[in-house]
Design a protein around this motif. Structure first.
Motif, PDB file in Angstrom:
ATOM      1  N   UNK A   1      -7.032  -3.718  -5.221  1.00 31.00           N
ATOM      2  CA  UNK A   1      -5.694  -4.043  -4.730  1.00 31.00           C
ATOM      3  C   UNK A   1      -4.667  -3.026  -5.221  1.00 31.00           C
ATOM      4  N   UNK A   2      -4.779  -2.640  -6.502  1.00 32.60           N
ATOM      5  CA  UNK A   2      -3.839  -1.653  -7.053  1.00 32.60           C
ATOM      6  C   UNK A   2      -4.034  -0.282  -6.405  1.00 32.60           C
ATOM      7  N   UNK A   3      -5.298   0.107  -6.180  1.00 35.55           N
ATOM      8  CA  UNK A   3      -5.553   1.397  -5.530  1.00 35.55           C
ATOM      9  C   UNK A   3      -5.016   1.401  -4.097  1.00 35.55           C
ATOM     10  N   UNK A   4      -5.144   0.261  -3.424  1.00 36.69           N
ATOM     11  CA  UNK A   4      -4.602   0.145  -2.068  1.00 36.69           C
ATOM     12  C   UNK A   4      -3.083   0.277  -2.086  1.00 36.69           C
ATOM     13  N   UNK A   5      -2.459  -0.339  -3.099  1.00 38.00           N
ATOM     14  CA  UNK A   5      -1.004  -0.243  -3.230  1.00 38.00           C
ATOM     15  C   UNK A   5      -0.579   1.200  -3.467  1.00 38.00           C
ATOM     16  N   UNK A   6      -1.350   1.925  -4.279  1.00 33.46           N
ATOM     17  CA  UNK A   6      -1.050   3.340  -4.526  1.00 33.46           C
ATOM     18  C   UNK A   6      -1.117   4.149  -3.236  1.00 33.46           C
ATOM     19  N   UNK A   7      -2.155   3.876  -2.437  1.00 33.13           N
ATOM     20  CA  UNK A   7      -2.337   4.639  -1.197  1.00 33.13           C
ATOM     21  C   UNK A   7      -1.228   4.363  -0.184  1.00 33.13           C
ATOM     22  N   UNK A   8      -0.664   3.159  -0.227  1.00 27.36           N
ATOM     23  CA  UNK A   8       0.349   2.772   0.756  1.00 27.36           C
ATOM     24  C   UNK A   8       1.774   3.107   0.320  1.00 27.36           C
ATOM     25  N   UNK A   9       1.935   3.612  -0.894  1.00 27.07           N
ATOM     26  CA  UNK A   9       3.278   3.957  -1.367  1.00 27.07           C
ATOM     27  C   UNK A   9       3.770   5.233  -0.687  1.00 27.07           C
ATOM     28  N   UNK A  10       5.058   5.236  -0.319  1.00 28.94           N
ATOM     29  CA  UNK A  10       5.667   6.408   0.316  1.00 28.94           C
ATOM     30  C   UNK A  10       6.291   7.295  -0.755  1.00 28.94           C
ATOM     31  N   UNK A  11       5.938   8.563  -0.712  1.00 34.84           N
ATOM     32  CA  UNK A  11       6.500   9.509  -1.676  1.00 34.84           C
ATOM     33  C   UNK A  11       7.920   9.872  -1.250  1.00 34.84           C
ATOM     34  N   UNK A  12       8.923   9.698  -2.116  1.00 33.17           N
ATOM     35  CA  UNK A  12      10.308  10.048  -1.756  1.00 33.17           C
ATOM     36  C   UNK A  12      10.434  11.518  -1.366  1.00 33.17           C
ATOM     37  N   UNK A  13      11.250  11.772  -0.358  1.00 32.98           N
ATOM     38  CA  UNK A  13      11.475  13.143   0.111  1.00 32.98           C
ATOM     39  C   UNK A  13      12.899  13.568  -0.222  1.00 32.98           C
TER      40      UNK A  13
ATOM     41  N   UNK B   1      15.171   6.860  -6.126  1.00 30.53           N
ATOM     42  CA  UNK B   1      13.901   6.476  -5.494  1.00 30.53           C
ATOM     43  C   UNK B   1      12.719   7.144  -6.197  1.00 30.53           C
ATOM     44  N   UNK B   2      12.892   8.424  -6.582  1.00 32.17           N
ATOM     45  CA  UNK B   2      11.814   9.137  -7.271  1.00 32.17           C
ATOM     46  C   UNK B   2      11.537   8.508  -8.628  1.00 32.17           C
ATOM     47  N   UNK B   3      12.595   8.112  -9.318  1.00 34.24           N
ATOM     48  CA  UNK B   3      12.437   7.451 -10.610  1.00 34.24           C
ATOM     49  C   UNK B   3      11.689   6.129 -10.456  1.00 34.24           C
ATOM     50  N   UNK B   4      12.060   5.358  -9.414  1.00 35.01           N
ATOM     51  CA  UNK B   4      11.381   4.086  -9.161  1.00 35.01           C
ATOM     52  C   UNK B   4       9.922   4.316  -8.775  1.00 35.01           C
ATOM     53  N   UNK B   5       9.687   5.370  -7.995  1.00 40.25           N
ATOM     54  CA  UNK B   5       8.321   5.706  -7.575  1.00 40.25           C
ATOM     55  C   UNK B   5       7.468   6.067  -8.790  1.00 40.25           C
ATOM     56  N   UNK B   6       8.000   6.940  -9.647  1.00 36.90           N
ATOM     57  CA  UNK B   6       7.256   7.345 -10.849  1.00 36.90           C
ATOM     58  C   UNK B   6       6.988   6.145 -11.752  1.00 36.90           C
ATOM     59  N   UNK B   7       7.978   5.271 -11.865  1.00 37.10           N
ATOM     60  CA  UNK B   7       7.817   4.085 -12.710  1.00 37.10           C
ATOM     61  C   UNK B   7       6.736   3.169 -12.138  1.00 37.10           C
ATOM     62  N   UNK B   8       6.722   3.019 -10.809  1.00 35.86           N
ATOM     63  CA  UNK B   8       5.721   2.177 -10.168  1.00 35.86           C
ATOM     64  C   UNK B   8       4.325   2.755 -10.369  1.00 35.86           C
ATOM     65  N   UNK B   9       4.193   4.077 -10.209  1.00 32.18           N
ATOM     66  CA  UNK B   9       2.903   4.737 -10.435  1.00 32.18           C
ATOM     67  C   UNK B   9       2.439   4.514 -11.869  1.00 32.18           C
ATOM     68  N   UNK B  10       3.366   4.673 -12.803  1.00 30.23           N
ATOM     69  CA  UNK B  10       3.032   4.498 -14.215  1.00 30.23           C
ATOM     70  C   UNK B  10       2.601   3.060 -14.503  1.00 30.23           C
ATOM     71  N   UNK B  11       3.312   2.097 -13.906  1.00 30.64           N
ATOM     72  CA  UNK B  11       2.966   0.684 -14.114  1.00 30.64           C
ATOM     73  C   UNK B  11       1.569   0.378 -13.574  1.00 30.64           C
TER      74      UNK B  11
END
Length: 352
Positions: free
Chosen positions: A24-36, A289-299
């Motif tokens: 489930x976590x790997x699926x969540x990682x794959x579905x996350x959008x990288x901020x542009x 958004x990038x900060x939130x993205x990095x934090x989510x990846x780290x979590x």
């Protein structure tokens, strides 16, 4: 042995649960959008301007109409050196029914002691001398002759229309104003300062004879004026890069008919402008958004590490159970052999 098998089943169930969580976590990682990050180009626009005498014109739209003609709209801009502008207000004091700035009394715009420009023009010399005697304390009005004073009041009537146009978009609104004149020490002329009568006479603005809230002040100065011109028919010319380099505007008659034989061609100046504020807002949003993205990846990575650690521990427990099960099986087999041997010996003894 049954207990060991039961514990093994429980461990396998726990590992299956951990595996599902991990997937489930790997699926969540794959579905996350990288901020542009925002592009400056998205906040930069090309503007075309052309000059017509003192007017600077900025093109706002060019719509193709067919037959190589365009409907062209633009904003005219010019500098008006004789317009109403805001000025710094000064402390106004109130005494009975008079209002002053310092020692200078505010006067009703367009009249002097209730006399209009026409009244002053028609005064006898004696009457004017009597009027002027009462103006001896006014450093400006006391210097003016009869015709000058009348001309000033006529000019003030024009000022009043300008003020009401500026304040109420209605030059004939009839709203009244106060005025005082201050000498420009650089140029030597007297500059008018205007105050709206309703504001000056508002009792809520005063405390112990002095204004305690702002009373707006206006004067004559330079300001930028604009006017929108819509749907002018003309043609345009482009260079090899596709940018516009000139436009031709046709004249129209009183009925709005276009005369293609009468036209004026203008060279276009190209400029680019960037909306820095909007771009900075977009960049701030991207950084967030990038900060939130990095934090989510780290979590998620932290949770996956915990799952992997738990799974490793369960795997070791399962191996331990396998070892125990093998030991039990070996012991059972040994017991079975002993029992079998004893049974066999007993039968032999009995048969003997």
């Amino acid at each position: 042995k049954n207990n060991v098998e039961f514990e093994g089943q429980q461990i396998n169930q726990q590992r299956t649960t951990l595996s599902n969580e991990s997937a489930s976590y790997y699926s969540e990682l794959c579905n996350m959008s990288v901020p542009t990050p925002p592009s400056v180009d998205d906040y930069t626009k090309v503007s075309y301007t052309f000059n017509d005498g003192a007017l600077t014109n900025t093109v706002t739209s060019m719509i193709a109409k067919g037959n190589n003609q365009y409907s062209i709209s633009y904003i005219q801009q010019w500098q008006d050196d004789y317009s109403i502008v805001s000025a710094s207000s000064s402390l106004i004091s109130k005494e009975n029914n008079t209002y002053k700035v310092g020692t200078t009394e505010l006067r009703a715009l367009g009249s002097i002691n209730g006399k209009s420009a026409a009244d002053i023009k028609n005064m006898t010399t004696a009457d004017f001398d009597a009027l002027k005697l009462g103006l001896s304390n006014d450093k400006y009005l006391s210097t003016l002759e009869q015709d000058q004073l009348a001309d000033l009041l006529e000019q003030e009537e024009y000022y009043q229309k300008m003020l009401n146009e500026n304040k109420f978009n209605n030059p004939n609104s009839g709203d009244e104003w106060y005025v005082r004149y201050v000498k420009d020490t650089t140029k030597g002329n007297y500059v008018p300062y205007f105050y709206q009568k309703d504001e000056v006479e508002d009792p809520d603005k005063y405390n112990q004879g002095y204004a305690v809230s702002t009373i707006n002040c206006y004067s004559i100065g330079s300001s930028t004026k604009t006017k929108e011109v819509l749907n002018q028919i003309g043609t345009v010319e482009k260079d090899s890069s596709g940018r516009y380099i000139s436009l031709t505007l046709y004249e129209t008659d009183a009925k709005g008919n276009v005369d293609t034989n009468k036209y004026t061609t203008y060279s276009l100046t190209t400029s680019t402008s960037t909306d820095e504020e909007a771009y900075n807002d977009a960049m701030n949003q991207y950084n967030y958004d990038q900060n939130q993205y990095d934090k989510k990846i780290q979590d998620i990575n932290s949770k996956l590490e915990i799952i992997q650690s738990q799974d490793k521990s369960l795997e070791l427990n399962l191996k331990q159970l396998d070892t125990e099960e093998n030991a039990i099986s070996t012991e059972i087999d040994a017991v079975k052999k002993v029992i079998s041997k004893n049974v066999e010996s007993s039968f032999k003894t009995f048969n003997a």
